[in-house]
Design an enzyme around this catalytic site. Structure first.
Site, PDB file in Angstrom:
ATOM      1  CG  ASN A   1      -7.945  -4.128   1.130  1.00 37.14           C
ATOM      2  OD1 ASN A   1      -7.592  -2.701   1.571  1.00 37.14           O
ATOM      3  ND2 ASN A   1      -7.009  -5.228   1.121  1.00 37.14           N
TER       4      ASN A   1
ATOM      5  CG  HIS B   1      -2.045  -1.496   1.244  1.00 34.76           C
ATOM      6  ND1 HIS B   1      -3.202  -1.148   0.955  1.00 34.76           N
ATOM      7  CD2 HIS B   1      -1.732  -2.436   1.405  1.00 34.76           C
ATOM      8  CE1 HIS B   1      -3.900  -2.317   0.839  1.00 34.76           C
ATOM      9  NE2 HIS B   1      -3.279  -2.799   1.377  1.00 34.76           N
TER      10      HIS B   1
HETATM   11 FE1  HDD Z   1      -2.328  -4.668   5.509  1.00 33.89          FE
HETATM   12  C1  HDD Z   1      -1.363  -1.873   5.185  1.00 33.89           C
HETATM   13  C2  HDD Z   1      -5.308  -3.576   3.838  1.00 33.89           C
HETATM   14  C3  HDD Z   1      -3.747  -7.901   5.215  1.00 33.89           C
HETATM   15  C4  HDD Z   1       0.622  -5.956   7.027  1.00 33.89           C
HETATM   16  N1  HDD Z   1      -3.126  -2.781   4.770  1.00 33.89           N
HETATM   17  C5  HDD Z   1      -2.360  -2.226   4.508  1.00 33.89           C
HETATM   18  C6  HDD Z   1      -3.102  -1.169   4.410  1.00 33.89           C
HETATM   19  C7  HDD Z   1      -4.409  -1.124   4.095  1.00 33.89           C
HETATM   20  C8  HDD Z   1      -4.142  -2.652   4.731  1.00 33.89           C
HETATM   21  C9  HDD Z   1      -5.720  -0.326   3.911  1.00 33.89           C
HETATM   22  C10 HDD Z   1      -2.493   0.607   3.906  1.00 33.89           C
HETATM   23  C11 HDD Z   1      -2.864   1.315   5.396  1.00 33.89           C
HETATM   24  C12 HDD Z   1      -2.715   3.380   4.933  1.00 33.89           C
HETATM   25  O1  HDD Z   1      -3.134   3.389   4.318  1.00 33.89           O
HETATM   26  O2  HDD Z   1      -1.009   2.906   5.367  1.00 33.89           O
HETATM   27  N2  HDD Z   1      -4.167  -5.347   5.169  1.00 33.89           N
HETATM   28  C13 HDD Z   1      -5.486  -4.693   4.653  1.00 33.89           C
HETATM   29  C14 HDD Z   1      -6.391  -5.940   3.773  1.00 33.89           C
HETATM   30  C15 HDD Z   1      -6.050  -7.271   4.430  1.00 33.89           C
HETATM   31  C16 HDD Z   1      -4.953  -7.028   5.235  1.00 33.89           C
HETATM   32  C17 HDD Z   1      -7.564  -5.648   4.178  1.00 33.89           C
HETATM   33  C18 HDD Z   1      -6.946  -8.781   5.024  1.00 33.89           C
HETATM   34  C19 HDD Z   1      -7.786  -8.316   5.220  1.00 33.89           C
HETATM   35  N3  HDD Z   1      -1.904  -6.625   6.112  1.00 33.89           N
HETATM   36  C20 HDD Z   1      -2.624  -7.681   6.024  1.00 33.89           C
HETATM   37  C21 HDD Z   1      -1.522  -8.728   6.858  1.00 33.89           C
HETATM   38  C22 HDD Z   1      -0.822  -8.090   7.424  1.00 33.89           C
HETATM   39  C23 HDD Z   1      -0.941  -6.592   7.093  1.00 33.89           C
HETATM   40  C24 HDD Z   1      -2.342 -10.564   7.282  1.00 33.89           C
HETATM   41  C25 HDD Z   1       0.346  -9.203   7.730  1.00 33.89           C
HETATM   42  C26 HDD Z   1       0.252 -10.136   8.754  1.00 33.89           C
HETATM   43  N4  HDD Z   1      -0.938  -4.285   5.879  1.00 33.89           N
HETATM   44  C27 HDD Z   1       0.313  -4.989   6.444  1.00 33.89           C
HETATM   45  C28 HDD Z   1       1.439  -3.696   6.746  1.00 33.89           C
HETATM   46  C29 HDD Z   1       0.948  -2.265   6.548  1.00 33.89           C
HETATM   47  C30 HDD Z   1      -0.616  -2.745   5.785  1.00 33.89           C
HETATM   48  C31 HDD Z   1       2.475  -4.054   6.603  1.00 33.89           C
HETATM   49  C32 HDD Z   1       2.059  -1.622   5.708  1.00 33.89           C
HETATM   50  C33 HDD Z   1       2.311  -0.529   6.034  1.00 33.89           C
HETATM   51  C34 HDD Z   1       1.202  -0.546   7.500  1.00 33.89           C
HETATM   52  O3  HDD Z   1       1.357  -1.508   7.004  1.00 33.89           O
HETATM   53  O4  HDD Z   1       0.656   1.097   7.769  1.00 33.89           O
HETATM   54  O5  HDD Z   1       1.644  -3.968   8.246  1.00 33.89           O
END
Ligand code: HDD
Length: 688
Positions: A149, A76
């Site tokens: 999402n 993202h």
């Molecule tokens: Fe995630 C970012 C949505 C599963 C780990 N995720 C991130 C963002 C969104 C989502 C919208 C961007 C937030 C922003 O605008 O800063 N992610 C989801 C959704 C998931 C999902 C809807 C499943 C239903 N994500 C998911 C899993 C993991 C992560 C299973 C790890 C185990 N996601 C992350 C992260 C991020 C992230 C690595 C990257 C940047 C951040 O968090 O701030 O921690």
């Protein structure tokens, strides 16, 4: 009044941010406030001599510049955001004690960030990809993040596989190709071996992955969460965002062209809509399931690869989200905003969905790596409710915590900061009974990977099915390893629907080599289809082609009518500046043709009179009309403008409207635009 619970007035967060926001001052200074006399030349030994280390101003300026970047989000990374508010339309005390859900008079400030998933921070807005829809609510009880999402399911059922799915979809590690695209071997290799991804793949290969505007896409919390009321009763809940502007998408051909013509397409649309006062708006919907009914579905409520069909549990519309202010500074706000699904308030709790459980760990961790351990102190992240605890120090601590006590329990500070009693709505984890052996297993109740993929397919209109077939075929045709494509067909698609598998096989030159595991069901969920007209054309962009001799009165009438409907118009002519109208006046041109490709507009108007004759001889104008037609967009030709359509053998009807009565033609154009696109057109022979 309870100090920890100040009221979050609508402007509470704006006021908070204002404390950290500043306009440029009149004098240029160093970071130490020293006024500067010359910021153009380094200090040097002699006019043509070497620079001197003594030049503290040069060193400060360059050093700061050298350190301007922080790690981009691991997923993202590309996003855009806006401020706004959330307001419930009814008191939901029966479901939750969360204060933001109890008082219809209360506006809770929000910051919402939309994103793509796979691309880098500088990638285009329009790849085929999931869109993030992350909402930070600055409630008077603390920050709540709903990190969702625009697709209601996910690729995997267990967070332990997240690094794998992301490694697979990101550019391949040896050559960092391709950018922001799932159409490559490693992604399809992974998903072909991961049947739980099938349902999500159906969504990602549908037009949902190509939103026309952030304001025209749905949002979903995906997991089952819990709402807990003041009596301690819990309900499972799925969160939905329903866009006021309807759900609309780009075509794949448009999306690819826009990636070059205007890579900021969605970001710009969001920014301009807010600047124009056309505030993006969504309704919050809840699907509520009593704890006692949780076992009544043919799937597991804890499985994030499943939806609850809206026909089975209706979406109750309970509030509105409005985005009405653009950020002042992209980095300070949009880049530094830190979401975390573990940020909850009293009355909102988790379920045991194993994907959600893993997310509760991952986000805090990633924010520390991106922003540092004091990320919660950054203006965009800090709560509007009072914050006080015994955490201290760490890099870039801004707070100056007074006193000698930084531990609990204490007597030297009168026991403060102290625990809050229940009456003050402190957070208490829902007392869910838990027992069991420690096991590294997947529940049997998560085993059906295909029924809902079939449900999705069955629910699509013919054009939506066509686009899904084309998307699978396009992506697989970018995959070099034949065995991978074959596995997608034989292990996934045959188990979804016969016609889907057969059509993709034909377009990819493959032969199906397996048989279905079980008979696919015939159920459908009409709510899943996007084939639904919008009730307005607010925020849509109409191109008005113009050339010398244009009838200024006619053109003015077109503009007035479309503006009344909330649409935007742009007059396009061969060159910038103005065109000479029939009455001799100089008509302002909004954009010259080379800067105004058809893919950036939702519809086109061809004027009548002498301008039509001039346009008929302009290749760029003809291409504009042809391409709009091929993309199924509404086309309106006034008077002689219809000759251009004839010249190119473009038949009227099905969103192509012609006539001399401007009012009537515009009325029909508006109706055609509410349909968004006209997929019935036979465009295979159109050279655009
Ligand atoms: Fe995630 C970012 C949505 C599963 C780990 N995720 C991130 C963002 C969104 C989502 C919208 C961007 C937030 C922003 O605008 O800063 N992610 C989801 C959704 C998931 C999902 C809807 C499943 C239903 N994500 C998911 C899993 C993991 C992560 C299973 C790890 C185990 N996601 C992350 C992260 C991020 C992230 C690595 C990257 C940047 C951040 O968090 O701030 O921690």
């Amino acid at each position: 009044m309870d100090e920890a619970r100040q009221t979050a007035a609508p402007a509470a967060k704006d006021q908070d941010l204002a404390r950290a926001t500043q306009d440029p001052g009149p004098h240029l200074t160093t970071n130490q406030g020293l006024r500067l006399a010359d910021d153009q030349n380094t200090l040097r030994a002699g006019a043509r001599g070497p620079s001197l280390l003594e030049d503290f101003h040069f060193r400060e300026k360059i050093t700061h510049f050298d350190h301007e970047r922080i790690p981009e989000r691991v997923v993202h990374a590309r996003g855009a955001a806006a401020h706004g508010y959330f307001q419930v339309t009814e008191d939901l005390s029966d479901l939750t004690m969360a204060s933001l859900f109890r008082d219809p008079a209360k506006r809770t400030p929000v910051f919402v960030r939309f994103s793509t998933v796979a691309g880098s921070r500088g990638s285009a807005d329009t790849p085929r990809d999931v869109r993030g829809f992350a909402v930070k609510f600055y409630t008077d009880e603390g920050v709540w993040d709903l990190v969702g999402n625009n697709i209601p399911v996910f690729f995997i059922q267990d967070a332990i596989k997240f690094p794998d799915v992301i490694h697979a979809v990101k550019p391949e590690p040896h050559n960092e190709i391709p950018q922001a695209a799932s159409a490559h071997d490693t992604f399809w290799d992974f998903v072909s071996l991961t049947p739980e991804s099938t349902h999500m793949l159906m969504w990602v290969m549908s037009d949902r992955a190509l939103p026309r505007s952030f304001a025209m896409m749905e949002g979903f919390g995906i997991h089952s969460f819990r709402l807990v009321n003041a009596q301690g009763q819990a309900h499972f809940v799925k969160f939905h965002w329903k866009p006021r502007k309807g759900v609309h998408s780009l075509l794949w051909d448009e999306a690819q062209k826009i990636a070059g013509k205007d890579p900021d397409f969605n970001r710009r649309d969001l920014w301009e809509a807010i600047e124009d006062g056309d505030f993006p708006e969504w309704e919050l919907g809840l699907q509520v399931v009593a704890e006692a009914d949780a076992g009544k579905f043919p799937f597991d409520l804890l499985d994030p690869t499943k939806i609850i069909p809206e026909e089975d549990v209706p979406v109750r519309r309970v509030g509105r989200l409005v985005l009405d202010r653009n950020p002042d500074n992209f980095f300070a706000e949009t880049e530094q905003v830190a979401f975390c699904p573990a940020h909850v308030v009293p009355g909102i709790d988790f379920s045991d969905d194993p994907l959600l459980q893993g997310r509760l760990f991952s986000y805090l961790d990633t924010q520390i790596s991106r922003l540092g351990v004091n990320f919660a102190e950054l203006p965009i992240n800090r709560p509007v409710s009072a914050m006080s605890n015994n955490q201290r120090d760490g890099k870039l601590r801004h707070r100056i915590d007074r006193g000698r006590v930084s531990y609990f329990p204490n007597s030297l500070a009168g026991g403060c900061p102290a625990h809050s009693p229940d009456a003050m709505a402190a957070f208490r984890t829902y007392a869910q009974p838990v027992s069991g052996q420690k096991l590294r297993v997947r529940s049997e109740s998560f085993a059906d990977h295909f029924s809902q993929a079939t449900l999705f397919w069955n629910s699509m209109s013919p054009w939506e099915k066509d686009h899904i077939v084309d998307a699978f075929s396009f992506e697989l045709n970018m995959v070099g390893t034949v065995a991978v494509k074959q596995r997608v067909l034989d292990e996934l698609l045959v188990n979804v629907a016969d016609d889907l598998a057969a059509r993709v096989a034909e377009k990819t030159g493959l032969t199906i080599q397996s048989t279905r595991r079980s008979q696919p069901h015939q159920q459908a969920s009409p709510a899943l289809s996007m084939d639904r007209p919008a009730d307005s054309i607010r925020g849509r962009k109409v191109a008005i082609l113009a050339a010398e001799g244009v009838d200024a009165t006619q053109l003015g009438a077109v503009q007035t009518r479309l503006h009344q409907e909330g649409a935007k118009t742009e007059v396009i002519a061969a060159v910038a500046g103005s065109v000479k109208a029939a009455d001799g006046s100089a008509l302002p041109v909004d954009r010259p043709a080379p800067n105004a490709p058809s893919v950036l507009y939702d519809a086109v108007v061809i004027p009548g009179g002498a301008a039509a004759t001039a346009l008929a001889g302009m290749g760029q104008a003809l291409h504009f009309v042809l391409e709009s037609f091929a993309h199924g967009k509404p086309v309106a030709a006034l008077g002689e403008g219809a000759e251009i359509l004839k010249k190119m053998s473009l038949a009227p009807g099905d969103g192509v409207v012609t006539g001399t009565d401007v009012d009537k033609v515009m009325h029909e154009l508006v109706l055609a635009m509410k349909q968004h696109r006209h997929h019935g057109r036979l465009t295979a022979a159109v050279p655009a």
